[in-house]
Design an enzyme around this catalytic site. Sequence first.
Site, PDB file in Angstrom:
ATOM      1  N   ARG A 112       0.924  -7.988   5.583  1.00 37.54           N
ATOM      2  CA  ARG A 112       1.769  -9.076   6.199  1.00 37.54           C
ATOM      3  C   ARG A 112       1.767  -8.878   7.947  1.00 37.54           C
ATOM      4  O   ARG A 112       2.287  -9.292   8.831  1.00 37.54           O
ATOM      5  CB  ARG A 112       3.544  -8.631   6.056  1.00 37.54           C
ATOM      6  CG  ARG A 112       3.744  -7.275   6.575  1.00 37.54           C
ATOM      7  CD  ARG A 112       5.174  -7.197   6.694  1.00 37.54           C
ATOM      8  NE  ARG A 112       5.580  -5.825   6.804  1.00 37.54           N
ATOM      9  CZ  ARG A 112       6.996  -5.564   7.000  1.00 37.54           C
ATOM     10  NH1 ARG A 112       7.765  -6.494   6.825  1.00 37.54           N
ATOM     11  NH2 ARG A 112       7.254  -4.329   6.878  1.00 37.54           N
TER      12      ARG A 112
ATOM     13  N   LYS B 254       3.072 -10.162  13.002  1.00 36.25           N
ATOM     14  CA  LYS B 254       3.787  -9.311  11.965  1.00 36.25           C
ATOM     15  C   LYS B 254       4.749 -10.062  11.144  1.00 36.25           C
ATOM     16  O   LYS B 254       5.728 -10.457  11.801  1.00 36.25           O
ATOM     17  CB  LYS B 254       4.181  -7.813  12.516  1.00 36.25           C
ATOM     18  CG  LYS B 254       4.758  -6.949  11.330  1.00 36.25           C
ATOM     19  CD  LYS B 254       4.723  -5.482  11.873  1.00 36.25           C
ATOM     20  CE  LYS B 254       5.319  -4.823  10.748  1.00 36.25           C
ATOM     21  NZ  LYS B 254       5.289  -3.259  11.186  1.00 36.25           N
TER      22      LYS B 254
ATOM     23  N   ASP C 223       5.931  -9.839  -0.105  1.00 34.99           N
ATOM     24  CA  ASP C 223       5.763 -11.441   0.185  1.00 34.99           C
ATOM     25  C   ASP C 223       5.193 -11.605   1.712  1.00 34.99           C
ATOM     26  O   ASP C 223       4.927 -12.867   2.115  1.00 34.99           O
ATOM     27  CB  ASP C 223       7.180 -11.904   0.210  1.00 34.99           C
ATOM     28  CG  ASP C 223       7.999 -11.213   1.268  1.00 34.99           C
ATOM     29  OD1 ASP C 223       7.547 -10.280   2.040  1.00 34.99           O
ATOM     30  OD2 ASP C 223       9.480 -11.286   1.006  1.00 34.99           O
ATOM     31  N   GLY C 224       4.720 -10.520   2.315  1.00 36.35           N
ATOM     32  CA  GLY C 224       4.017 -11.128   3.728  1.00 36.35           C
ATOM     33  C   GLY C 224       4.894 -11.155   4.775  1.00 36.35           C
ATOM     34  O   GLY C 224       4.537 -11.598   5.842  1.00 36.35           O
TER      35      GLY C 224
ATOM     36  N   ARG D 217      -6.792   1.538  12.267  1.00 31.72           N
ATOM     37  CA  ARG D 217      -6.071   2.721  11.851  1.00 31.72           C
ATOM     38  C   ARG D 217      -7.284   3.714  10.934  1.00 31.72           C
ATOM     39  O   ARG D 217      -8.307   3.483  10.540  1.00 31.72           O
ATOM     40  CB  ARG D 217      -5.155   2.289  10.715  1.00 31.72           C
ATOM     41  CG  ARG D 217      -4.055   1.238  11.167  1.00 31.72           C
ATOM     42  CD  ARG D 217      -4.099   0.173  10.179  1.00 31.72           C
ATOM     43  NE  ARG D 217      -3.249  -0.909  10.629  1.00 31.72           N
ATOM     44  CZ  ARG D 217      -1.935  -0.985  10.701  1.00 31.72           C
ATOM     45  NH1 ARG D 217      -1.278  -0.010  10.317  1.00 31.72           N
ATOM     46  NH2 ARG D 217      -1.383  -1.924  11.463  1.00 31.72           N
TER      47      ARG D 217
ATOM     48  N   ASP E 133      -2.588   5.144   6.994  1.00 29.81           N
ATOM     49  CA  ASP E 133      -2.694   3.923   7.171  1.00 29.81           C
ATOM     50  C   ASP E 133      -1.840   3.209   8.652  1.00 29.81           C
ATOM     51  O   ASP E 133      -1.706   2.229   9.052  1.00 29.81           O
ATOM     52  CB  ASP E 133      -2.335   2.750   6.192  1.00 29.81           C
ATOM     53  CG  ASP E 133      -0.944   2.906   5.654  1.00 29.81           C
ATOM     54  OD1 ASP E 133      -0.768   4.312   5.180  1.00 29.81           O
ATOM     55  OD2 ASP E 133      -0.339   2.277   5.393  1.00 29.81           O
TER      56      ASP E 133
ATOM     57  N   ASP F  82       2.995   0.559  14.012  1.00 31.79           N
ATOM     58  CA  ASP F  82       3.945   0.169  12.636  1.00 31.79           C
ATOM     59  C   ASP F  82       5.399   0.993  13.091  1.00 31.79           C
ATOM     60  O   ASP F  82       5.580   1.927  12.243  1.00 31.79           O
ATOM     61  CB  ASP F  82       2.984   0.817  11.554  1.00 31.79           C
ATOM     62  CG  ASP F  82       1.949  -0.516  11.159  1.00 31.79           C
ATOM     63  OD1 ASP F  82       1.845  -1.356  12.072  1.00 31.79           O
ATOM     64  OD2 ASP F  82       1.564  -0.334  10.037  1.00 31.79           O
TER      65      ASP F  82
HETATM   66  P1  AMP Z   1       4.100   0.238   5.737  1.00 28.77           P
HETATM   67  O1  AMP Z   1       4.541   1.431   5.174  1.00 28.77           O
HETATM   68  O2  AMP Z   1       5.010  -0.559   6.312  1.00 28.77           O
HETATM   69  O3  AMP Z   1       3.119   0.734   6.884  1.00 28.77           O
HETATM   70  O4  AMP Z   1       3.108  -0.491   4.695  1.00 28.77           O
HETATM   71  C1  AMP Z   1       2.380  -0.277   3.915  1.00 28.77           C
HETATM   72  C2  AMP Z   1       1.406  -1.405   3.183  1.00 28.77           C
HETATM   73  O5  AMP Z   1       2.281  -2.048   2.633  1.00 28.77           O
HETATM   74  C3  AMP Z   1       0.761  -2.119   4.319  1.00 28.77           C
HETATM   75  O6  AMP Z   1      -0.465  -2.441   3.621  1.00 28.77           O
HETATM   76  C4  AMP Z   1       1.622  -3.401   4.627  1.00 28.77           C
HETATM   77  O7  AMP Z   1       0.802  -4.233   4.960  1.00 28.77           O
HETATM   78  C5  AMP Z   1       2.191  -3.368   3.240  1.00 28.77           C
HETATM   79  N1  AMP Z   1       3.427  -4.159   3.248  1.00 28.77           N
HETATM   80  C6  AMP Z   1       4.725  -3.779   3.845  1.00 28.77           C
HETATM   81  N2  AMP Z   1       5.418  -4.763   3.840  1.00 28.77           N
HETATM   82  C7  AMP Z   1       4.952  -5.650   3.111  1.00 28.77           C
HETATM   83  C8  AMP Z   1       5.270  -7.151   2.979  1.00 28.77           C
HETATM   84  N3  AMP Z   1       6.552  -7.433   3.132  1.00 28.77           N
HETATM   85  N4  AMP Z   1       4.267  -8.091   2.423  1.00 28.77           N
HETATM   86  C9  AMP Z   1       3.221  -7.520   2.207  1.00 28.77           C
HETATM   87  N5  AMP Z   1       2.797  -6.435   2.514  1.00 28.77           N
HETATM   88  C10 AMP Z   1       3.592  -5.603   2.708  1.00 28.77           C
HETATM   89 MG    MG Z   2       1.917   0.237   8.025  1.00 31.66          MG
END
Ligand code: AMP
Ligand code: MG
Length: 520
Positions: free
Chosen positions: A103, A122, A134-135, A199, A269, A279
Amino acid sequence: MKLNIKNTFTKNLPADPILKNDRRQVEGAVFSYTEPKKTKAPKVIHTSPEMLYALGISEKEVQSDFFRDVVTGNKIYPNTQPFAMCYGGHQFGNWAGQLGDGRAINLFEVEHQQKNWKVQLKGAGETPYSRTADGLAVLRSSVREYLCSEAMFHLGVPTTRALSLSLSGDKVLRDVLYNGNPAYEKGAIVSRVSPSFLRFGNFEIFAARNDKNNLKALVDYTIKHHFAHLGNPSKETYILFFKEVVNSTLKMIIDWQRVGFVHGVMNTDNMSILGLTIDYGPYGWLEGFDFGWTPNTTDKQNKRYRYGNQPNIGLWNLYQLANALYPIINDAAPLEEILNAYKVDYETASLKMMQSKLGLFTNHKDDLLLIQQLEENLHLVETDMTIFFRQLGNFTKESSLDALNSIKKSFYNLSAVSNDVKSKWQSWFLKYADRLEKESFSDAERKERMNAINPKYVLRNYMAQLAIDAADNGDYTLIDELFLLLKKPYAEQPENEKWFAKRPEWARNKVGCSMLSCSS
Ligand code: AMP
Ligand code: MG
């Protein structure tokens, strides 16, 4: 709005040839071209004047529909092509395979005042890396990232920055507590800015796929554009590169420990190759000083990412990066040597940081013990970290018998401060007073130096929540108030004394104030 666009990343690295925006494994490419989703009623609710200036955007341009449309993904800046990056990662200790910008959508690079900035949205819609989600992003998590990343910068903690916070005008469905009660929330988009959003996971994905060519291409690009002083790519440069990432990661974590910031999701990541805090998800600020505290409800069981464990996790993550770089170095010994040095270097840097929080600017053999005893005392009853260290600046030998009184403001429950607790503090203050004798600064000078290290104002979890609740009702004044407050976290701001206060009791167990889920 005329930006000086320079797209080094997309020009120099292999793109995914598939342009279709479906969810898939993307192999043999560093990124995929993808476009942000158009939104229903975009509205910019805050911008960071410093970042506008850094990118060369004028006050007048910010008011334009064009600016609004660019930072909400509704218009693509001429001659640019947005993209999402491919990365993998270790999540909570396990290899999770391909993750990627699910996203986040990178818009372009702007070169201004001899600096190259990547601009990223974002919450601007799906990408090939969105997996099952959903991004999109909701207002609450966007306010938190927007305010905190700028606040961290002013605290002197390496971080990505924020340019704008906008409403998308769309509704987003989220199950905040993961308990089967999803509800619609306001959608939002943060435009964020950094010299790089790479990352550890960007490198790990190629190693995991045995794609040595792309691994090398990405490392070479990173060195050329971010570590140019290391020279041309070679085995030696790769080792030096790793060493620099280790050092900057260590420095960042020392800063987190200094100000009481708990990232909450230190997956690989979420580890920046430049050692920037990146993040902002279920992060939190220590209120009561507690090595065992984590803000992240998803991590409640194991507390892997608790405050006291951040330094260890930093090292664990660096091991994963070392493994990822190994295929282009083919020699484990120098990498191991660097990783082994982390432990020693961390201890040294941590001691120095804690000494400075106490106003000790020379080394004495019992300092470590003094600090350990302090940390034990801070755990006796719930003691507010920020208030405690700030008040400690007022300590003088003359007032040492009254010292407990001066830190009283930091105790959450005065009736819990038993005689036993009091005597432990009294004995610590006596040792501290003796130790200060060995320093050459006057009380006033020491206080001034300590106040430049121990912030007075941090983005307490409840403060962000108050701003979110108001914003949810269309009132953005508190976002602006906190934004301005946190620009000078070390300054005395008498008009803002109300924010130099412990977390109110109503916030103790409130969702968003003391605990946060990854749902955002
Ligand atoms: P995070 O734990 O927020 O760093 O996210 C881990 C992974 O999940 C990353 O690849 C993010 O891009 C993906 N991600 C988190 N939230 C969403 C979302 N609402 N839609 C799509 N991908 C997501
Ligand atoms: Mg992340």
